[in-house]
Design a protein around this motif. Structure first.
Motif, PDB file in Angstrom:
ATOM      1  N   HIS A  51      48.570  39.522  36.948  1.00 21.90           N
ATOM      2  CA  HIS A  51      47.101  39.445  36.569  1.00 21.90           C
ATOM      3  C   HIS A  51      46.947  40.158  35.379  1.00 21.90           C
ATOM      4  O   HIS A  51      46.164  39.839  34.448  1.00 21.90           O
ATOM      5  CB  HIS A  51      46.257  40.272  37.978  1.00 21.90           C
ATOM      6  N   GLU A  52      47.270  41.402  35.440  1.00 21.74           N
ATOM      7  CA  GLU A  52      47.326  42.198  33.964  1.00 21.74           C
ATOM      8  C   GLU A  52      47.952  41.053  32.953  1.00 21.74           C
ATOM      9  O   GLU A  52      47.469  41.236  31.881  1.00 21.74           O
ATOM     10  CB  GLU A  52      48.123  43.558  33.974  1.00 21.74           C
ATOM     11  N   HIS A  69      45.488  38.802  31.575  1.00 22.34           N
ATOM     12  CA  HIS A  69      44.769  39.614  30.630  1.00 22.34           C
ATOM     13  C   HIS A  69      45.057  39.324  29.138  1.00 22.34           C
ATOM     14  O   HIS A  69      44.435  39.295  28.467  1.00 22.34           O
ATOM     15  CB  HIS A  69      44.091  40.908  31.146  1.00 22.34           C
ATOM     16  N   TYR A 102      35.627  44.311  32.131  1.00 26.62           N
ATOM     17  CA  TYR A 102      36.463  42.947  32.023  1.00 26.62           C
ATOM     18  C   TYR A 102      35.026  42.006  32.430  1.00 26.62           C
ATOM     19  O   TYR A 102      34.478  42.396  33.229  1.00 26.62           O
ATOM     20  CB  TYR A 102      37.509  42.829  32.938  1.00 26.62           C
ATOM     21  N   GLU A 104      38.324  37.659  34.554  1.00 29.15           N
ATOM     22  CA  GLU A 104      38.780  37.964  35.742  1.00 29.15           C
ATOM     23  C   GLU A 104      39.493  36.438  36.487  1.00 29.15           C
ATOM     24  O   GLU A 104      40.633  36.582  36.916  1.00 29.15           O
ATOM     25  CB  GLU A 104      37.963  38.544  37.149  1.00 29.15           C
ATOM     26  N   HIS A 160      38.022  45.779  36.977  1.00 27.58           N
ATOM     27  CA  HIS A 160      38.141  44.203  37.373  1.00 27.58           C
ATOM     28  C   HIS A 160      37.009  44.000  38.676  1.00 27.58           C
ATOM     29  O   HIS A 160      37.375  43.920  39.718  1.00 27.58           O
ATOM     30  CB  HIS A 160      39.676  44.128  38.022  1.00 27.58           C
TER      31      HIS A 160
HETATM   32 ZN   LIG Z   1      41.254  41.791  35.900  1.00 24.28          ZN
END
Ligand SMILES: [Zn+2]
Length: 464
Positions: free
Chosen positions: A109-110, A113, A177, A182, A228
Motif C-alpha cells: 500500500h505504501e 502511494h 492522505y 487511498e 490513511h
Molecule cells: Zn494510505
C-alpha cells in the motif's frame, strides 16, 4: 541483539515494562523514547526480514529495490512510511501482525502511494532529511494526535515539543492522505501483490481491523490510521479486489512465517519483557520461535547458563541460522567470555546472507573485550568492515574510536569520534573532532580528506 546503545538496553527494557502499566501508553512511550534519545532500534535479523518483505514489492512497483534501508522505530503504535530508499516501520506494527502477509500488504500500500506520486513534495523534503528528523516527525505526529484525543493539554504540549524538531510543515501534511489517494494506493497494492503471487488478505485484515474502533497495536492511537483515512466503501472495494485475485488463498511460506514469529517473540522480549514474551509464546507452543523467545528471555533476564544451553539447542536445530550464533555471542559476552563470543559472532557474520553491518561490529566489540594488541588490531578490521556496509551506524564509530584509542592511534580515534558525531547529526562536535584529527594527520592523506569533508559539511545546504 536488538540494540539501542548497549548500556541502556536493560534499563530501557525495564522502563518499557514499567510504562506498560500506564494508561496513556502511546503518549508516554513516545515521549520517553525521546527522553532516552533512542527512537531507533537496530537489529540485523529484523532489518533483514523486513527488507525481504519489501524487496519483491518494490521491484513490482518499479521502485529501487536494492539498498532499501529499514529503519525500526521504537514505538508500540502502528505506523509505516517510505521516504526515498528508507522504509520506516514501528516495532508496534511488526508486533501486531500475525503473518508476514499483513506487513507485506501494508508495504504494498505504501509503495502504491509512492508510485502514485502522493505527497511528492513532502517526500522530496524527507528524502533529503536525516533519519532522526523524520522519526521526530513521525513520532511527533502520533503524539499530537494522541494528545488531542485524550484532551490532555499537558501531553499534547509534550507532543508539540517533540514534533517541532521534525518540521511543522512535514508533520501537518503527514496527517493527510486524500481519500481518493487511498483507493489508488489500494489498487496499486493489489497489482504488486498479484505480480508477486501474494494474497491481499493480510492487507484487508490490517485495514479491516483499523476500521474497528480498537487500536491495532494496543497503543492509544495508531498514527497510521490517522494518516490513511478508511471510509467504509474503501474496505468494501478492497475486499472485492482481494477476493478477485487468483492468489487470494496463497499463504506465506512456512520458513518466512517462522522468521516472522521469531521476530515477534524477540520484540516482545525486548520491548515488553518476560510477561509479553510468554504471552506470545503460549500461542505458538512447541515451535522453534517459542524456543527462541525462551532463550532470549533467559539471556535478557539473567539466567545465562540456561540461555546458553537453549541457544546451543537452537543452533543444533538450525545450524545455518546466523541470528542463533549472534544470540550465543550476546550471551557469552554477558557471561564475560569474550573469546568464545568472538567465535560465535564470527560464525554469525559468515552465515549472514544479508551482510548486515551490525554483526561485524559485534564481532569487533568481542575482540576488543579480549583486549590483547593482536585482538585489538582485528577488532579495528571487523568494525571497519561493519561500518563499510553500514555508514550511518553512529554507535559503531564509538567502538572504533575506543579500539583506535587503546591501540594508541589518536588521530584515527579522533576521526572515528568525528564520524560518530556526524552521523548522529551533531555537526558542531563532529567538526571539532575532525579538526583535532587533521592536526595530527598528513595533509591530503585519506583520513585528512575525510576530516575535511566533515569540516566543510553544511547541514542546511547541499551535501558536501
Ligand atoms: Zn494510505
Amino acid at each position: 541483539m536488538l540494540s539501542r546503545p548497549r548500556s541502556t538496553i536493560a534499563r530501557a527494557a525495564r522502563a518499557f515494562a514499567t510504562l506498560s502499566l500506564a494508561a496513556t501508553l502511546a503518549v508516554t512511550s513516545t515521549v520517553s523514547a525521546f527522553a532516552q534519545n533512542v527512537p531507533v532500534v537496530r537489529d540485523a535479523e529484523i532489518e533483514a526480514l523486513v527488507r525481504d518483505y519489501a524487496r519483491p514489492i518494490f521491484r513490482a512497483a518499479g521502485l529501487p529495490e536494492d539498498g532499501v534501508d529499514i529503519v525500526l522505530v521504537n514505538d508500540q503504535s502502528f505506523n509505516a512510511f517510505v521516504a526515498g530508499s528508507r522504509l520506516f516501520i514501528n516495532t508496534g506494527a511488526l508486533m501486531s501482525a500475525e503473518t508476514p502477509n499483513e506487513i507485506i500488504g501494508v508495504i504494498a500500500h505504501e509503495a502504491g502511494h509512492i508510485a502514485g506520486g502522493h505527497q511528492q513534495k513532502l517526500r522530496n523534503q524527507l528524502e533529503r532529511a536525516k533519519t532522526m528528523a523524520i522519526i521526530a516527525t513521525l513520532l511527533g505526529a502520533g503524539a499530537i494526535v494522541a494528545g488531542a484525543t485524550s484532551k490532555s493539554r499537558g501531553l499534547a504540549g509534550a507532543g508539540m515539543g517533540v514534533a517541532a524538531g521534525g518540521g511543522e510543515m512535514a508533520q501537518r501534511s503527514i496527517l493527510a492522505y486524500q481519500r481518493t489517494e487511498e483507493m489508488t494506493a489500494d489498487r496499486s497494492a493489489i497489482t504488486y501483490l498479484n505480480a508477486t503471487g501474494q494474497s491481499g488478505l493480510g492487507m484487508l485484515k490490517t485495514f479491516g481491523r483499523f476500521q474497528s474502533a480498537l487500536s491495532l497495536s494496543g497503543a492509544q492511537v495508531d498514527p497510521y490510521r490517522i494518516s490513511h483515512p478508511l471510509p467504509r466503501e474503501r474496505i468494501a472495494n478492497l475486499e472485492v479486489l482481494v477476493k478477485k485475485s487468483p492468489h487470494v488463498d496463497k499463504v506465506d511460506a512456512p520458513a518466512l512465517q517462522q522468521r516472522h514469529d521469531m521476530m515477534r517473540v524477540k520484540i516482545a522480549a525486548y520491548m515488553g519483557g518476560q510477561a509479553a514474551a510468554s504471552r506470545l509464546m503460549r500461542k505458538m507452543p512447541g515451535s522453534l520461535a517459542s524456543q527462541y523467545g525462551d532463550a532470549q528471555t533467559s539471556y535478557l533476564f539473567g539466567d545465562l547458563a540456561g540461555a546458553l544451553a537453549k541457544a546451543n539447542a537452537l543452533i543444533k536445530a538450525q545450524p545455518k541460522n546466523p541470528y542463533f550464533q549472534e544470540l550465543r555471542g550476546d550471551i557469552l559476552m554477558k557471561a564475560n567470555r569474550p573469546k568464545a563470543a568472538a567465535e560465535a559472532y564470527a560464525k554469525a557474520v559468515s552465515l549472514d546472507p544479508a551482510r548486515s553491518g551490525l554483526l561485524p561490529v559485534s564481532h569487533g566489540q568481542a575482540l576488543m573485550a579480549v583486549g590483547t594488541p593482536d585482538s585489538l588490531e582485528k577488532a579495528v578490521v571487523q568494525i571497519n568492515k561493519g561500518l563499510g556496509r553500514d555508514r550511518e551506524n553512529a554507535v559503531g564509530y564509538r567502538h572504533l574510536a575506543q579500539a583506535y584509542g587503546e591501540l594508541g592511534n589518536i588521530p584515527a580515534a579522533d576521526l572515528a569520534t568525528a564520524e560518530g558525531h556526524f552521523y548522529s547529526g551533531a555537526y558542531k562536535d563532529a567538526k571539532i573532532f575532525a579538526m583535532r584529527a587533521q592536526m595530527k594527520m598528513k595533509r591530503g592523506e585519506p583520513g585528512w580528506i575525510r576530516a575535511q569533508d566533515i569540516i566543510n559539511y553544511a547541514p542546511s545546504g547541499k551535501k558536501k
